[in-house]
Design a protein around this motif. Structure first.
Motif, PDB file in Angstrom:
ATOM      1  N   LEU A  95       6.619   0.251   1.606  1.00 38.45           N
ATOM      2  CA  LEU A  95       5.518  -0.694   1.973  1.00 38.45           C
ATOM      3  C   LEU A  95       4.779  -1.183   0.703  1.00 38.45           C
ATOM      4  O   LEU A  95       4.279  -0.135  -0.205  1.00 38.45           O
ATOM      5  CB  LEU A  95       4.540  -0.033   2.823  1.00 38.45           C
ATOM      6  N   VAL A  96       4.451  -2.257   0.552  1.00 32.41           N
ATOM      7  CA  VAL A  96       3.692  -2.672  -0.950  1.00 32.41           C
ATOM      8  C   VAL A  96       2.426  -3.552  -0.063  1.00 32.41           C
ATOM      9  O   VAL A  96       2.634  -4.698   0.464  1.00 32.41           O
ATOM     10  CB  VAL A  96       4.607  -3.605  -1.916  1.00 32.41           C
ATOM     11  N   VAL A  97       1.174  -3.200  -0.359  1.00 31.99           N
ATOM     12  CA  VAL A  97       0.127  -3.901   0.234  1.00 31.99           C
ATOM     13  C   VAL A  97      -0.695  -4.392  -0.950  1.00 31.99           C
ATOM     14  O   VAL A  97      -1.036  -3.798  -1.923  1.00 31.99           O
ATOM     15  CB  VAL A  97      -0.690  -3.010   1.042  1.00 31.99           C
ATOM     16  N   ALA A 100       1.779  -6.277   7.394  1.00 34.80           N
ATOM     17  CA  ALA A 100       2.710  -5.335   6.769  1.00 34.80           C
ATOM     18  C   ALA A 100       2.224  -3.907   7.148  1.00 34.80           C
ATOM     19  O   ALA A 100       2.903  -3.166   7.417  1.00 34.80           O
ATOM     20  CB  ALA A 100       2.658  -5.613   5.473  1.00 34.80           C
ATOM     21  N   MET A 101       0.862  -3.594   6.967  1.00 35.88           N
ATOM     22  CA  MET A 101       0.583  -2.299   7.248  1.00 35.88           C
ATOM     23  C   MET A 101       0.615  -1.854   8.684  1.00 35.88           C
ATOM     24  O   MET A 101       1.222  -0.507   9.144  1.00 35.88           O
ATOM     25  CB  MET A 101      -1.011  -2.068   6.985  1.00 35.88           C
ATOM     26  N   LEU A 143       8.839  -3.947   2.436  1.00 34.19           N
ATOM     27  CA  LEU A 143       7.841  -5.046   3.041  1.00 34.19           C
ATOM     28  C   LEU A 143       6.567  -5.074   2.103  1.00 34.19           C
ATOM     29  O   LEU A 143       5.821  -4.137   1.796  1.00 34.19           O
ATOM     30  CB  LEU A 143       7.401  -4.749   4.451  1.00 34.19           C
ATOM     31  N   VAL A 144       6.435  -6.337   1.779  1.00 45.05           N
ATOM     32  CA  VAL A 144       5.290  -6.682   0.908  1.00 45.05           C
ATOM     33  C   VAL A 144       4.511  -7.721   1.523  1.00 45.05           C
ATOM     34  O   VAL A 144       4.891  -8.890   1.945  1.00 45.05           O
ATOM     35  CB  VAL A 144       5.924  -7.592  -0.477  1.00 45.05           C
ATOM     36  N   GLY A 145       3.146  -7.568   1.233  1.00 46.72           N
ATOM     37  CA  GLY A 145       2.096  -8.274   2.249  1.00 46.72           C
ATOM     38  C   GLY A 145       1.029  -8.689   1.223  1.00 46.72           C
ATOM     39  O   GLY A 145       0.358  -7.415   0.844  1.00 46.72           O
ATOM     40  N   PHE A 179      -1.505   6.124   5.080  1.00 46.74           N
ATOM     41  CA  PHE A 179      -0.207   5.985   4.256  1.00 46.74           C
ATOM     42  C   PHE A 179      -0.411   7.160   3.117  1.00 46.74           C
ATOM     43  O   PHE A 179      -0.745   6.935   2.018  1.00 46.74           O
ATOM     44  CB  PHE A 179      -0.228   4.770   3.453  1.00 46.74           C
ATOM     45  N   PRO A 180      -0.015   8.475   3.655  1.00 42.88           N
ATOM     46  CA  PRO A 180      -0.105   9.628   2.759  1.00 42.88           C
ATOM     47  C   PRO A 180       0.654   9.642   1.288  1.00 42.88           C
ATOM     48  O   PRO A 180       0.209  10.241   0.474  1.00 42.88           O
ATOM     49  CB  PRO A 180       0.469  10.962   3.397  1.00 42.88           C
TER      50      PRO A 180
END
Length: 265
Positions: A108-110, A94-95, A84-86, A232-233
């Protein structure tokens, strides 16, 4: 009501893109096409109140995250698991989705946003004012609209970004047929809600997370790092040299070069 999506690539989608404020899914089309050359299929979402998706009466990040999650389950089934890219507003969606629906998010990509109040969103106030000031009944063409918008928006790239939301559709109420495709009234009246970050408690997302910032952007600050690591560790921060807030527009090649190895991990 379902959200509008665009599929780029072939096969089962493994990447999902969420755009930022005043954007739409196709803003990510160039990068999605690059990923398709490496056998990644992408789904580009128009989030509520943007593009060709439905409008709402309120601005609600958790509701948007749940709506994207429901759409993925509907389209990909119960086994859905995507990267998921936001970006910006879409990064907050996304987060939240990764925190609330981790079973759907493989990675996850922020992009250039933090889990905090984004005070920089207030810079959109003059943009909203400029869009609202356009008399859509007196516009003869998109070029004419750009000329009028130039009086209040100096940057040609920003003008084109905003005008992607101007649609030509004749209606009895609008004789020239121009209208904003985004929900300008709601978004303009709720910029503080766009800037906000909801209370998510002590949850965390266990999967891999890539946090991408533009080196010239003020959206990610040192004081955000601890909170990002708590939520997001496995997060890893990278900065794209020479890029501002719109990283995917300023440095698409460099951003794609970060995405490809992350997808392969």
């Amino acid at each position: 009501m379902s959200l509008f999506t665009q599929l780029i690539g072939t096969g089962r989608p493994d990447v999902v893109f969420l755009h930022g404020l005043f954007g739409r899914g196709k803003n990510w089309a160039g990068i999605a096409k690059s990923l398709a050359e490496h056998e990644h299929a992408s789904v580009l979402f128009d989030l509520p109140n943007h593009g060709r998706s439905h409008w709402t009466d309120t601005f609600d990040y958790p509701a948007m995250a749940s709506e994207v999650a429901d759409e993925l389950r509907l389209r990909l089934g119960s086994a859905a698991s995507v990267t998921l890219v936001g970006h910006s507003m879409g990064g907050k969606v996304a987060m939240l989705m990764a925190l609330q629906h981790p079973e759907l998010v493989r990675r996850l990509v922020v992009v250039d946003i933090a889990p905090d109040i984004s005070y920089q969103v207030r810079t959109s106030v003059p943009l909203v004012k400029a869009m609202r000031a356009l008399d859509l009944n007196d516009i003869a063409s998109r070029g004419a609209a750009e000329q009028l918008l130039a009086a209040d928006v100096d940057d040609p790239a920003v003008r084109l970004f905003l005008l992607q939301n101007l649609k030509h559709t004749r209606t009895p109420q609008n004789r020239n047929g121009w209208q904003w495709e985004l929900n300008l009234d709601l978004l303009g009246d709720h910029l503080d809600d766009v800037a906000a970050w909801p209370n998510v408690g002590e949850v965390s997302y266990p999967g891999p997370a890539l946090w991408v910032g533009g080196s010239d952007s003020p959206y990610i600050q040192p004081e955000h790092h601890d909170r990002m690591r708590q939520l997001f560790p496995q997060v890893r921060l990278v900065r794209i040299p020479g890029a501002g807030h719109w990283v995917h527009a300023d440095a698409p090649v460099e951003l794609t070069a970060e995405l490809l190895p992350f997808l392969a991990e």
